[in-house]
Design a protein around this motif. Structure first.
Motif, PDB file in Angstrom:
ATOM      1  N   VAL A 168       0.834  -1.205   0.000  1.00 19.55           N
ATOM      2  CA  VAL A 168       0.000   0.000   0.000  1.00 19.55           C
ATOM      3  C   VAL A 168       0.866   1.252   0.000  1.00 19.55           C
ATOM      4  N   GLU A 171       2.336   1.914  -3.300  1.00 18.71           N
ATOM      5  CA  GLU A 171       1.319   2.478  -4.189  1.00 18.71           C
ATOM      6  C   GLU A 171       1.254   3.994  -4.017  1.00 18.71           C
ATOM      7  N   GLU A 172       1.331   4.426  -2.759  1.00 17.03           N
ATOM      8  CA  GLU A 172       1.287   5.861  -2.467  1.00 17.03           C
ATOM      9  C   GLU A 172       2.518   6.563  -3.040  1.00 17.03           C
ATOM     10  N   SER A 177      -2.422   5.708  -7.704  1.00 13.19           N
ATOM     11  CA  SER A 177      -3.823   5.959  -7.387  1.00 13.19           C
ATOM     12  C   SER A 177      -4.013   7.423  -7.008  1.00 13.19           C
ATOM     13  N   TYR A 180      -7.485   9.111  -2.045  1.00 16.03           N
ATOM     14  CA  TYR A 180      -6.860   9.286  -0.744  1.00 16.03           C
ATOM     15  C   TYR A 180      -7.848   8.849   0.324  1.00 16.03           C
ATOM     16  N   PRO A 181      -7.410   7.961   1.248  1.00 20.80           N
ATOM     17  CA  PRO A 181      -6.057   7.412   1.361  1.00 20.80           C
ATOM     18  C   PRO A 181      -5.736   6.477   0.194  1.00 20.80           C
ATOM     19  N   PRO A 182      -4.451   6.287  -0.072  1.00 22.85           N
ATOM     20  CA  PRO A 182      -4.061   5.447  -1.209  1.00 22.85           C
ATOM     21  C   PRO A 182      -4.592   4.031  -1.054  1.00 22.85           C
ATOM     22  N   LYS A 183      -5.020   3.461  -2.166  1.00 17.92           N
ATOM     23  CA  LYS A 183      -5.571   2.102  -2.170  1.00 17.92           C
ATOM     24  C   LYS A 183      -4.780   1.238  -3.135  1.00 17.92           C
ATOM     25  N   SER A 184      -4.413   0.076  -2.661  1.00 19.76           N
ATOM     26  CA  SER A 184      -3.666  -0.866  -3.495  1.00 19.76           C
ATOM     27  C   SER A 184      -4.599  -1.999  -3.906  1.00 19.76           C
ATOM     28  N   SER A 558      -6.647  -0.246   1.716  1.00 14.37           N
ATOM     29  CA  SER A 558      -6.031   0.992   2.196  1.00 14.37           C
ATOM     30  C   SER A 558      -5.740   0.866   3.682  1.00 14.37           C
TER      31      SER A 558
END
Length: 564
Positions: A168, A171-172, A177, A180-184, A558
């Motif tokens: 995750v 990913e950020e 992505s 927000y929050p970043p999602k993997s 996330s």
């Protein structure tokens, strides 16, 4: 003269064989008692009902329609006109079938396939062999022994959490992505399978596959490749050849069989060495008087098998020990990983329920901000004791296992003529009730379908919302549900009777521990992919339009933040 006799004998034998085939195919079925009960029609000699009753994407609707039209004791067609079967959705009938495990065994065809892969362990063994293996294995699955494995499960759960956190965060950093929050996007089915392989490897024979780290371990690769052969969408013709003409198949092996042989060689070499090493340590401990302690199932199995109070004729061979370790690997890793996968998908589809469960889990989390790895074994045991008794977690777990049981259905064959008792009326072919008849006559050799999912999703038992995910139903179950047979919470998910799942308690430790660790660390959301169920040995998730890519269940993952 001898030549003529030989030709004459061959012609007579061929004629008798042909007459026997004709009799079994066209004459004997007319006298089969199952022909007298109601069931759906077939249009053609080799048409059958197997797909609609075994395919989880449609089977709930099919079972419901059959019950409404034909009752709960239903005649269905198997592979041909000689193969009339009983599909029972009567709780008294299924309790009888599962209780009398010597009268109703797994068909030899199923046992042959299982044995060809993982040997004759408890999944394939029948009769006295199964009783002997179960007797030796039962002490290893005591509550005390399984609770000793709790820290091990926590350790692997924490390792999986750390791996997902890294994914995750990456990913950020890559800014792939915009959310927000970043999602993997993580295929939870694949990763949880790796984690449960690690768990069962350590719990099974104190062997670390390190599958969460990578997938390069020789023994892990062997098990994984062999199990993938079992669930691959292979050619039905070759499968039938392997069952009915195994010697021919062995002489002319295809790619799948060569893969299985290669994997079995690795397993027998590496796992076989582990069996002998554990046996040596136990014997050395006995000689020195210091004993040998290990919490893995292999050691416990060997100790149980070597116990002085166990008669020699009740012991099992080292080969049987290995076969049962293979069985634990296959049944223990796959069923638990699928149960966890389906639970996470259901929670992703129901975010309010996910939040409610997370809040319950967070309320009992240690006050310290330290990681789980900092907890002592006693602290972990204490924490799990609280986790295992959380009411909403228990409801979510039971509801998920009810709604999507890993084993969709099971099949048994009658080893003798029998009368199966019924609770509900038995209908004739013309739709009228068999007056005064409270049983179904099942002739020797007939198959009986035990609809695990069918019972778990029966609206007449569980209510009109039986096909929906509703954990709160467990706070006020209908009286009809409380009367259902089953080892676990009035469901057939872990079967019932003498052949019920020996690893149920261990599976519950895995499921509840992983849910605690993952839900207090992550938030799960659905992707745009349409996930559907398919019965491929077990009920597995697939992406619509991508069935040939294998089982997958991608979710958006996330990091959980209390401020959210």
């Amino acid at each position: 003269m001898n030549y003529r006799i030989l030709v004459y004998s061959f012609v007579v034998a061929t004629g008798l064989l042909l007459l026997w085939i004709i009799y079994q195919t066209f004459v004997a079925p007319r006298f089969n008692p199952l022909q007298q009960i109601a069931g759906p029609p077939t249009h053609g000699w080799f048409k059958n009902h197997l797909y609609p009753i075994l395919e989880p994407s449609i089977s709930p609707r099919v079972h419901e329609a059959f019950v409404q039209k034909y009752g709960r004791s239903i005649r269905v067609r198997g592979v041909g006109p000689w193969d009339e079967r009983l599909l029972t959705l009567d709780p008294v009938s299924v309790a009888h079938v599962l209780k009398h495990s010597t009268t109703y065994e797994k068909p030899w065809q199923s046992r042959s396939l299982i044995t060809s892969l993982i040997g004759c362990g408890m999944l394939a063994a029948e009769g006295q062999i199964h009783k002997r293996q179960r007797r030796v294995a039962t002490p290893a699955f005591s509550i005390q022994n399984l609770r000793a494995l709790v820290p091990l499960v926590f350790g692997k759960g924490a390792e999986l959490k750390d791996r997902w956190m890294t994914m995750v965060v990456q990913e950020e950093q890559l800014e792939v992505s915009c959310a927000y929050p970043p999602k993997s996007r993580i295929d939870v089915c694949h990763w949880i399978s790796r984690a449960t392989f690690d768990v069962i490897g350590l719990a099974g024979f104190d062997y670390n596959f390190n599958a969460i780290k990578d997938e390069t371990n020789e023994l892990f690769v062997a098990y994984k490749e062999m199990f993938e052969v079992a669930i691959s969408q292979g050619q039905i013709g070759r499968t039938l050849l392997n069952i009915y003409l195994p010697y021919f198949s062995a002489l002319f092996p295809d790619k799948s069989m060569r893969t299985v042989r290669r994997c079995q060689e690795v397993i027998h070499r590496v796992a076989g060495q582990l069996v002998q090493e554990s046996k040596r340590k136990i014997l050395d401990g006995e000689k020195s008087g210091s004993g040998f302690y290990s919490r893995d199932l292999l050691t416990l199995l060997l100790k149980s098998n070597m116990a002085t109070d166990l008669p020699p004729d009740h012991r099992i061979s080292d080969e049987d020990i290995l076969h049962n370790i293979n069985t634990f690997m296959f049944a223990g890793s796959d069923t638990s990983s699928l149960s966890l996968t389906w639970t996470l998908l259901l929670l992703a589809q129901n975010p309010e329920m996910q939040s409610r469960l997370r809040n319950e889990l967070l309320a009992i989390a240690p006050a310290s901000s330290e990681s789980l790895s900092a907890l002592t074994e006693d602290e972990i045991q204490s924490l799990y004791g609280i986790i295992s008794n959380l009411p909403y977690l228990d409801n979510v777990t039971r509801e998920s296992l009810r709604l999507i049981p890993p084993v969709h259905s099971s099949i048994r064959v009658a080893t003798q003529d029998d009368e199966i008792p019924t609770m509900y009326p038995v209908y004739k072919r013309d739709g009228t009730v068999h007056v005064g008849k409270t049983s179904v006559t099942v002739p020797k050799g007939s198959f009986v379908h035990v609809a695990v999912e069918g019972f778990n999703l029966d609206k007449a038992i569980w209510g009109d919302d039986a096909w929906s995910f509703n954990p709160d139903r467990w706070d006020d179950l209908p009286e009809s549900a409380l009367q259902q047979p089953g080892l676990y919470s009035n469901t057939l998910t872990f079967s019932a009777g003498p052949r019920s799942c020996i690893g149920m308690r261990f599976s519950m430790i895995e499921i509840k521990t992983f849910l605690y660790i993952l839900l207090t660390s992550f938030v799960f959301d659905v992707t745009d992919d349409k996930i559907f169920k398919a019965n491929v040995v077990l009920t597995r998730p697939y992406i619509s339009g991508k069935f040939k890519e294998g089982s997958q269940c991608p979710l958006l993952v996330s990091l959980f933040s209390p401020e959210k």
